[in-house]
Design an enzyme around this catalytic site. Structure first.
Site, PDB file in Angstrom:
ATOM      1  N   ARG A  71       0.328 -10.134  63.405  1.00  0.00           N
ATOM      2  CA  ARG A  71       0.455  -8.686  63.565  1.00  0.00           C
ATOM      3  C   ARG A  71       1.838  -8.203  63.130  1.00  0.00           C
ATOM      4  O   ARG A  71       1.977  -7.171  62.479  1.00  0.00           O
ATOM      5  CB  ARG A  71       0.216  -8.340  65.047  1.00  0.00           C
ATOM      6  CG  ARG A  71       0.494  -6.903  65.425  1.00  0.00           C
ATOM      7  CD  ARG A  71      -0.469  -5.977  64.698  1.00  0.00           C
ATOM      8  NE  ARG A  71       0.024  -4.610  64.752  1.00  0.00           N
ATOM      9  CZ  ARG A  71      -0.530  -3.685  65.565  1.00  0.00           C
ATOM     10  NH1 ARG A  71      -1.527  -4.007  66.346  1.00  0.00           N
ATOM     11  NH2 ARG A  71      -0.057  -2.436  65.553  1.00  0.00           N
ATOM     12  N   ARG A  97      -5.699   1.990  63.679  1.00  0.00           N
ATOM     13  CA  ARG A  97      -4.832   0.892  64.125  1.00  0.00           C
ATOM     14  C   ARG A  97      -3.645   1.474  64.895  1.00  0.00           C
ATOM     15  O   ARG A  97      -3.144   2.550  64.520  1.00  0.00           O
ATOM     16  CB  ARG A  97      -4.254   0.129  62.923  1.00  0.00           C
ATOM     17  CG  ARG A  97      -5.256  -0.419  61.961  1.00  0.00           C
ATOM     18  CD  ARG A  97      -5.755  -1.774  62.337  1.00  0.00           C
ATOM     19  NE  ARG A  97      -6.816  -2.198  61.418  1.00  0.00           N
ATOM     20  CZ  ARG A  97      -7.496  -3.333  61.564  1.00  0.00           C
ATOM     21  NH1 ARG A  97      -7.200  -4.144  62.553  1.00  0.00           N
ATOM     22  NH2 ARG A  97      -8.475  -3.627  60.731  1.00  0.00           N
ATOM     23  N   HIS A 115      -6.172  13.458  66.881  1.00  0.00           N
ATOM     24  CA  HIS A 115      -7.018  12.760  67.863  1.00  0.00           C
ATOM     25  C   HIS A 115      -8.113  13.717  68.330  1.00  0.00           C
ATOM     26  O   HIS A 115      -7.832  14.891  68.606  1.00  0.00           O
ATOM     27  CB  HIS A 115      -6.141  12.303  69.035  1.00  0.00           C
ATOM     28  CG  HIS A 115      -6.855  11.512  70.075  1.00  0.00           C
ATOM     29  ND1 HIS A 115      -7.187  10.184  69.914  1.00  0.00           N
ATOM     30  CD2 HIS A 115      -7.319  11.873  71.292  1.00  0.00           C
ATOM     31  CE1 HIS A 115      -7.817   9.769  70.993  1.00  0.00           C
ATOM     32  NE2 HIS A 115      -7.916  10.766  71.845  1.00  0.00           N
ATOM     33  N   ALA A 148       5.389   5.015  70.816  1.00  0.00           N
ATOM     34  CA  ALA A 148       4.976   3.605  70.970  1.00  0.00           C
ATOM     35  C   ALA A 148       3.731   3.448  71.844  1.00  0.00           C
ATOM     36  O   ALA A 148       3.140   2.381  71.912  1.00  0.00           O
ATOM     37  CB  ALA A 148       6.130   2.794  71.552  1.00  0.00           C
ATOM     38  N   ASP A 151      -1.672   7.229  71.886  1.00  0.00           N
ATOM     39  CA  ASP A 151      -1.928   8.689  71.881  1.00  0.00           C
ATOM     40  C   ASP A 151      -1.088   9.407  72.937  1.00  0.00           C
ATOM     41  O   ASP A 151      -1.560  10.353  73.585  1.00  0.00           O
ATOM     42  CB  ASP A 151      -3.429   8.949  72.102  1.00  0.00           C
ATOM     43  CG  ASP A 151      -4.278   8.280  71.032  1.00  0.00           C
ATOM     44  OD1 ASP A 151      -5.361   7.750  71.375  1.00  0.00           O
ATOM     45  OD2 ASP A 151      -3.839   8.235  69.873  1.00  0.00           O
TER      46      ASP A 151
END
Ligand code: GRF
Length: 212
Positions: A71, A97, A115, A148, A151
C-alpha cells in the site's frame, strides 16, 4: 483589455463510470470556468472514466494497487503521478480508494472529494445504502476537502436530495448523482476562480477577506 489568467490546472481521480468527471469536463469547456482538466488518474485500467478522458483529449494515467508490492508503494506512486501533472487542485470524482499521506501531504487543502450523503451523516463506501437503511427522508451530497479520515474533511458545499418511499439504492444514488454532478462542477469552478479559505472546520469560498 487585460487577458484573463490561465485556467487553473485540475487533475481528476476516478475509479468508476465517470459521470461526475463527464460533468466537470463539460463545465470546464465553458469559457470563464476557471479550470482545465489536465489529467485523469484512475486506480484501474478498465475505468470507463479513462475513455471519457481520452475522448476529451485529456492525459490519463493508471496507478493500480495490484501493480505495487504494498500500500505504501501505491500511495507514493499515486502522489508522484498526480504531482507530475502540476495540478492547482485535485478532485476525487468517484475514486473508491482512501488516499494516504504522500498525496495528502503534497496537496494538503487542495484535495477535494465528493460524497453521496450530507456529511457527517453516512460516511464511507455505502452512504446511499446506509441512508436508506436509516429511513431518512432527506439525504444529499457533499463536496469536501480531504483529510486523513474517512470522509471527515471540512465541508465545502452541500445540497439536499429527497428520499422517495419506493427508492432502492440505485434509484436514490442516481437522483443524488443528478444533483451531485452539478454541485461538484459549480463548486470546483468557484474554487478555481475565486479561491477559498479554511478556518478550522469552516470553508469559505472567495478570496481571503481583508483583516478588519
Ligand atoms: C458519486 O456519487 C460519488 O460521490 C461516489 O461515487 C459516485 C461516482 O459516480 N463516490 P461516477 O463514477 O462519477 O459516475
Amino acid at each position: 483589455m487585460t487577458n484573463p489568467p490561465p485556467p487553473r490546472r485540475l487533475v481528476v481521480l476516478a475509479s468508476g463510470t465517470g459521470t461526475t468527471l463527464e460533468a466537470v469536463l463539460a463545465g470546464a469547456s465553458d469559457t470563464g470556468f476557471g479550470a482545465r482538466v489536465v489529467a485523469v488518474v484512475a486506480d484501474r485500467a478498465d475505468a470507463p472514466a479513462l475513455d471519457l478522458a481520452r475522448t476529451a483529449g485529456v492525459a490519463t494515467a493508471v496507478v493500480a494497487p495490484p501493480d505495487f508490492a504494498d500500500r505504501d508503494q501505491w500511495d507514493a506512486a499515486l502522489a508522484r503521478t498526480v504531482t507530475s501533472f502540476s495540478p492547482d487542485l485535485v478532485l476525487m470524482a468517484g475514486f473508491m480508494r482512501l488516499v494516504g499521506a504522500p498525496l495528502l501531504d503534497a496537496f494538503d487543502g487542495r484535495l477535494v472529494n465528493t460524497h453521496p450523503s450530507l456529511l457527517p451523516a453516512f460516511p464511507g463506501a455505502h452512504a446511499v445504502r446506509d441512508a436508506l437503511a436509516a429511513g431518512v427522508k432527506v439525504t444529499g451530497c457533499t463536496v469536501m476537502l480531504v483529510d486523513a479520515g474517512v470522509d471527515t474533511g471540512p465541508v465545502v458545499a452541500q445540497e439536499a436530495v429527497p428520499v422517495e418511499d419506493d427508492d432502492d439504492e440505485a434509484t436514490l444514488h442516481e437522483r443524488i448523482k443528478q444533483v451531485e454532478r452539478v454541485l461538484v462542477t459549480r463548486t470546483v469552478g468557484r474554487m478555481a476562480r475565486d479561491g477559498w479559505t479554511v478556518t478550522g472546520r469552516h470553508v469559505r469560498l472567495g478570496p481571503p477577506q481583508e483583516e478588519t
